[in-house]
Write an enzyme that holds these catalytic residues in place. Structure first.
Site, mmCIF file in Angstrom:
data_model
loop_
_atom_site.group_PDB
_atom_site.id
_atom_site.type_symbol
_atom_site.label_atom_id
_atom_site.label_comp_id
_atom_site.label_asym_id
_atom_site.label_seq_id
_atom_site.Cartn_x
_atom_site.Cartn_y
_atom_site.Cartn_z
ATOM 1 N N GLY A 130 35.315 91.716 41.272
ATOM 2 C CA GLY A 130 34.117 92.325 41.279
ATOM 3 C C GLY A 130 33.194 92.633 40.142
ATOM 4 O O GLY A 130 34.067 92.552 39.004
ATOM 5 N N GLN B 162 27.542 96.320 34.164
ATOM 6 C CA GLN B 162 28.613 95.660 33.231
ATOM 7 C C GLN B 162 28.077 94.621 32.163
ATOM 8 O O GLN B 162 28.622 94.305 31.327
ATOM 9 C CB GLN B 162 29.808 95.303 33.965
ATOM 10 C CG GLN B 162 30.469 96.282 34.501
ATOM 11 C CD GLN B 162 31.753 95.976 35.522
ATOM 12 O OE1 GLN B 162 31.805 95.470 36.511
ATOM 13 N NE2 GLN B 162 32.799 95.832 34.748
ATOM 14 N N CYS C 176 39.502 96.901 35.133
ATOM 15 C CA CYS C 176 38.184 96.686 35.207
ATOM 16 C C CYS C 176 38.045 95.629 33.959
ATOM 17 O O CYS C 176 38.458 95.853 33.086
ATOM 18 C CB CYS C 176 37.583 98.011 35.041
ATOM 19 S SG CYS C 176 35.650 97.898 34.652
ATOM 20 N N LEU C 177 37.118 94.929 34.436
ATOM 21 C CA LEU C 177 36.568 93.885 33.404
ATOM 22 C C LEU C 177 35.930 94.571 32.049
ATOM 23 O O LEU C 177 36.024 94.072 30.895
ATOM 24 C CB LEU C 177 35.823 92.864 33.721
ATOM 25 C CG LEU C 177 36.400 91.898 34.748
ATOM 26 C CD1 LEU C 177 35.278 91.019 35.548
ATOM 27 C CD2 LEU C 177 37.270 91.094 34.137
ATOM 28 N N HIS D 111 34.791 100.987 43.586
ATOM 29 C CA HIS D 111 35.039 100.846 42.254
ATOM 30 C C HIS D 111 33.723 100.424 41.794
ATOM 31 O O HIS D 111 33.208 100.902 40.636
ATOM 32 C CB HIS D 111 36.177 99.915 42.008
ATOM 33 C CG HIS D 111 36.268 99.693 40.476
ATOM 34 N ND1 HIS D 111 37.273 99.855 39.618
ATOM 35 C CD2 HIS D 111 35.306 98.940 39.581
ATOM 36 C CE1 HIS D 111 37.220 99.246 38.525
ATOM 37 N NE2 HIS D 111 35.911 98.718 38.406
ATOM 38 N N GLU D 112 33.094 99.369 42.302
ATOM 39 C CA GLU D 112 31.920 98.687 41.975
ATOM 40 C C GLU D 112 30.757 99.662 42.038
ATOM 41 O O GLU D 112 29.956 99.874 41.028
ATOM 42 C CB GLU D 112 31.638 97.374 42.644
ATOM 43 C CG GLU D 112 32.547 96.367 42.577
ATOM 44 C CD GLU D 112 33.119 96.112 40.984
ATOM 45 O OE1 GLU D 112 32.272 96.185 40.083
ATOM 46 O OE2 GLU D 112 34.115 95.681 40.779
ATOM 47 N N HIS E 67 30.351 102.004 39.337
ATOM 48 C CA HIS E 67 29.669 101.537 38.007
ATOM 49 C C HIS E 67 28.174 101.747 38.358
ATOM 50 O O HIS E 67 27.478 102.129 37.265
ATOM 51 C CB HIS E 67 29.805 99.953 38.157
ATOM 52 C CG HIS E 67 31.156 99.640 37.397
ATOM 53 N ND1 HIS E 67 31.251 99.710 35.979
ATOM 54 C CD2 HIS E 67 32.174 99.189 37.863
ATOM 55 C CE1 HIS E 67 32.539 99.519 35.839
ATOM 56 N NE2 HIS E 67 33.058 98.556 36.804
HETATM 57 NI NI NI Z 1 35.100 97.820 36.792
#
Ligand code: NI
Length: 175
Positions: A45, A50, A98-99, A140-141, A144
């Site tokens: 995701g 991000q 998480c990236l 989660h997304e 953000h």
């Molecule tokens: Ni993330």
């Protein structure tokens, strides 16, 4: 190509703005770039903030995922202006990454079953029910887009660390 912002970058703490114009070349380009970056990093995701774009756009899903071998397939989805509501009160704790927090994992409580909605690239409504991993990714997304990163949701900070270290002797979730 935009780089992925990492935890500590102030834009990751901002609330993103609603998307009002659909079907534009600019929106298509942005989404294409997000999908390419997610694929390049083998993520499941990615949210627009991000990559430094404060708009309420997320992409997620994968047929199979190298970073999360335990996961179930989730349809590849572009979701704009997303929202969700829990279908039951139950929270479930699972490990998340998480990236924007490379190499780390944390044990995060999320709703187990949700109903979510949003819009596609053309502004058409999307509405789904999801559970487990699918529901977790969505929550989660969406976080953000409100400037929330998963460590803020960890209840026991001993359940947070570098995945290589955690793999040696996974801590037991305690009281
Ligand atoms: Ni993330």
């Amino acid at each position: 190509m935009n780089r992925i912002l990492r935890i500590g970058h102030p834009l990751l703490l901002e609330r993103s703005a609603e998307v009002r114009e659909f079907g534009t070349p600019g929106l298509q380009r942005l989404v294409d770039e997000m999908l390419a970056i997610m694929e390049q990093h083998q993520g499941v995701g990615l949210a627009a903030p991000q990559i430094g774009i404060l708009q309420r756009i997320i992409v997620f899903g994968m047929e199979e995922c190298a970073r999360y071998p335990e996961c179930e397939p989730v349809p590849l989805t572009v979701l704009i202006n997303p929202a969700f509501e829990p279908m039951e009160e139950d929270l479930e704790q699972e490990w998340e990454g998480c990236l924007s927090i490379p190499g780390m994992r944390g044990l995060v409580p999320r709703y187990r079953r949700i109903r979510y909605r949003g819009q596609d690239l053309q502004g058409r409504p999307i509405s789904r029910e999801a559970s487990g991993f699918h529901a977790r990714i969505l929550q989660h997304e969406l976080d953000h887009l409100d400037g929330v990163l998963y460590p803020q949701r960890i209840r026991d900070m001993r359940m947070f660390g570098y995945e290589e270290e955690l793999a040696l002797a996974p801590p037991q979730a305690g009281a």
